[in-house]
Write a protein that holds these residues in place. Structure first.
Motif, short mmCIF file in Angstrom:
data_model
loop_
_atom_site.label_atom_id
_atom_site.label_comp_id
_atom_site.label_asym_id
_atom_site.label_seq_id
_atom_site.Cartn_x
_atom_site.Cartn_y
_atom_site.Cartn_z
N GLU A 148 0.82 -1.21 0.00
CA GLU A 148 0.00 0.00 0.00
C GLU A 148 0.85 1.26 0.00
N ARG A 149 2.16 1.11 0.33
CA ARG A 149 3.05 2.27 0.32
C ARG A 149 3.77 2.46 -1.01
N THR A 150 3.66 1.50 -1.91
CA THR A 150 4.32 1.61 -3.20
C THR A 150 3.68 2.72 -4.02
N ARG A 151 4.51 3.57 -4.60
CA ARG A 151 4.00 4.66 -5.43
C ARG A 151 4.48 4.58 -6.88
N ILE A 152 5.72 4.10 -7.07
CA ILE A 152 6.31 4.09 -8.41
C ILE A 152 7.06 2.77 -8.63
N VAL A 153 6.98 2.25 -9.85
CA VAL A 153 7.83 1.14 -10.29
C VAL A 153 8.66 1.67 -11.45
N PHE A 154 9.99 1.65 -11.30
CA PHE A 154 10.88 2.06 -12.38
C PHE A 154 11.32 0.83 -13.16
N LEU A 155 11.13 0.88 -14.47
CA LEU A 155 11.51 -0.23 -15.33
C LEU A 155 12.30 0.28 -16.53
N ALA A 156 13.57 -0.10 -16.61
CA ALA A 156 14.38 0.20 -17.80
C ALA A 156 14.18 -0.95 -18.78
N ASN A 157 13.70 -0.65 -19.97
CA ASN A 157 13.38 -1.70 -20.93
C ASN A 157 13.69 -1.20 -22.35
N PRO A 158 14.82 -1.65 -22.95
CA PRO A 158 15.79 -2.63 -22.47
C PRO A 158 16.51 -2.17 -21.20
N GLY A 159 17.02 -3.17 -20.47
CA GLY A 159 17.67 -2.88 -19.21
C GLY A 159 19.08 -2.36 -19.39
N ASN A 160 19.51 -1.56 -18.43
CA ASN A 160 20.88 -1.06 -18.37
C ASN A 160 21.42 -1.41 -16.99
N PRO A 161 22.45 -2.27 -16.89
CA PRO A 161 23.44 -2.63 -17.91
C PRO A 161 23.23 -4.00 -18.56
N THR A 162 22.08 -4.64 -18.39
CA THR A 162 21.93 -6.02 -18.88
C THR A 162 21.69 -6.10 -20.37
N GLY A 163 20.94 -5.15 -20.93
CA GLY A 163 20.60 -5.21 -22.35
C GLY A 163 19.41 -6.10 -22.65
N THR A 164 18.89 -6.80 -21.65
CA THR A 164 17.75 -7.70 -21.86
C THR A 164 16.45 -6.89 -21.86
N MET A 165 15.36 -7.54 -22.33
CA MET A 165 14.13 -6.78 -22.53
C MET A 165 12.90 -7.63 -22.25
N LEU A 166 11.87 -7.00 -21.66
CA LEU A 166 10.56 -7.63 -21.52
C LEU A 166 9.79 -7.46 -22.82
N ASP A 167 9.08 -8.52 -23.25
CA ASP A 167 8.27 -8.40 -24.45
C ASP A 167 6.91 -7.78 -24.13
N GLU A 168 6.09 -7.54 -25.14
CA GLU A 168 4.81 -6.86 -24.96
C GLU A 168 3.89 -7.61 -24.01
N GLU A 169 3.88 -8.93 -24.10
CA GLU A 169 3.00 -9.72 -23.24
C GLU A 169 3.36 -9.55 -21.77
N GLU A 170 4.65 -9.60 -21.46
CA GLU A 170 5.09 -9.44 -20.07
C GLU A 170 4.86 -8.01 -19.58
N LEU A 171 5.09 -7.04 -20.45
CA LEU A 171 4.82 -5.65 -20.08
C LEU A 171 3.35 -5.45 -19.74
N ASP A 172 2.49 -6.03 -20.55
CA ASP A 172 1.06 -5.90 -20.30
C ASP A 172 0.67 -6.59 -18.99
N ARG A 173 1.29 -7.73 -18.74
CA ARG A 173 0.99 -8.44 -17.48
C ARG A 173 1.42 -7.62 -16.28
N LEU A 174 2.55 -6.93 -16.40
CA LEU A 174 3.01 -6.07 -15.30
C LEU A 174 2.07 -4.89 -15.11
N ALA A 175 1.77 -4.19 -16.17
CA ALA A 175 0.92 -3.00 -16.06
C ALA A 175 -0.47 -3.35 -15.55
N SER A 176 -1.03 -4.43 -16.04
CA SER A 176 -2.38 -4.81 -15.63
C SER A 176 -2.43 -5.33 -14.20
#
Length: 364
Positions: A148-176
């Motif tokens: 209940e105290r969470t206000r923001i989720v920061f997501l670098a996509n692609p990630g830095n320094p990993t270079g990996t990336m979430l696809d559209e399906e996973e992004l939608d699952r996170l946002a929803s």
């Protein structure tokens, strides 16, 4: 007499350390530590800056209308829902100041961009770091960390320094899966290098609690001018604009960025060259026995068998006049982040590391 003290959290911020650009004893230094564009910037952007110098006595536009129109035109967006800042970092700062404060929580990921916890502490919020899975963002770990105290989720996509990336399906699952009181920040600084990902545009279109950010420092080659932008629902942009200084971008910045974003031929050329040499370098790393995930950015994360081997590889590169980024501070002491350079730069890196790995095998 009372002592003047900063707000809680400020002194917990570790000072940001930028990458080196010089090596003693080397004149031909190859700097591959800051993910800069090896091809420079658009000639149109250079010409725009030169033209802007004729009116340096005039204040710049306060509404950034010209730049916002250019961004909207190229990316098919609504200009009234765009905000511009001194790098995307400033836009991220607007978001943090507007939506988080003392006692709140801000979620970042294990190997996420180092500015995120700094921004959290800047406003007195608590940074909450969640684990990643094999250097990839774990959506379930993020959702499980929300309170209940969470206000923001920061997501670098692609990630830095990993270079990996979430696809559209996973992004939608996170946002929803996020509750309405939590804002998802999709940081797409490297979106133009992904080969088709929209950098969060579709997410913003579907969810009112999402903002996407982009930068002109990477593919556009304007890191020295510091320009970025964000896109969200109009109501959120109205909030952020109330925090923005009216003259936060100069005339030269505005002119250069507008010209750069419209030079789509240059952008496409940079993306194609990066993809070509990124794949070539990754294949070379793998053949040498150096671990390397598929990258969707303009850098590669080279993973060695131990922190000691990574340090030795870094020393070998430096001895050859090549600067890369040690990423122990990101929880990856066994790795080096290496910007994808031009052909000559890539071949120089691979040549050096080939000799280094051959020497390690001979000793072993």
């Amino acid at each position: 007499m009372n002592r003047i003290t900063p707000k809680p959290g400020i002194m917990d911020i570790a000072l940001y350390v930028s990458g080196e650009s010089r090596l003693q004893g080397h004149e031909d230094v190859l700097k591959l530590s800051s993910n800069e564009n090896p091809l420079g910037c658009s000639e149109a952007a250079k010409a725009a800056v030169a033209h802007a110098t004729a009116e340096l006595n005039r204040y710049p536009s306060t509404d950034h209308a010209g730049l916002r129109d250019a961004i909207a035109e190229v990316h098919g967006l609504d200009a009234s829902r765009i905000i511009c800042g001194a790098g995307s970092d400033e836009v991220l700062q607007f978001v943090t100041h507007a939506y988080a404060g003392q006692g709140d929580e801000i979620i970042t990921t294990e190997h996420g961009f180092s500015m995120y916890p700094i921004l959290a502490r800047m406003v007195g919020a608590k940074p909450v770091t969640v684990p990643e899975a094999e250097r990839r963002v774990d959506v379930d770990a993020i959702l499980s960390a929300v309170t209940e105290r969470t206000r923001i989720v920061f997501l670098a996509n692609p990630g830095n320094p990993t270079g990996t990336m979430l696809d559209e399906e996973e992004l939608d699952r996170l946002a929803s899966g996020l509750p309405d009181h939590v804002l998802l920040v999709h940081d797409g600084a490297y979106a133009e290098f992904t080969g088709g990902h929209d950098g969060g545009v579709s997410l913003v279109g579907r969810y009112p609690n999402v903002i996407m950010t982009r930068t002109f420092s990477k593919i556009h080659g304007l890191g020295g001018l510091r320009i970025g932008w964000g896109y969200a629902q109009r109501e959120m942009i109205d909030v952020l604009n109330r925090l923005r200084q009216p003259f936060n971008l100069s005339s030269a910045q505005l002119a250069a960025a507008a010209a750069a974003v419209r030079d789509t031929n240059f952008t496409a050329h940079c993306a194609a060259e990066n993809a070509r040499w990124r794949e070539w370098m990754r294949n070379a790393f793998v053949q040498m026995g150096i671990g390397c995930d598929e990258s969707f950015a303009n850098f590669l994360l080279a993973r060695f068998v131990s922190p000691e081997e990574a340090e030795a590889a870094d020393t070998a590169l430096r001895d050859d006049g090549i600067i890369v980024r040690r990423v122990g501070g990101y929880g990856l002491p066994e790795a080096l982040r290496i910007t994808v350079g031009d052909e000559a730069g890539c071949r120089r890196v691979i040549g050096c590391l080939s000799r280094f790995m051959a020497g390690r095998r001979a000793v072993g």
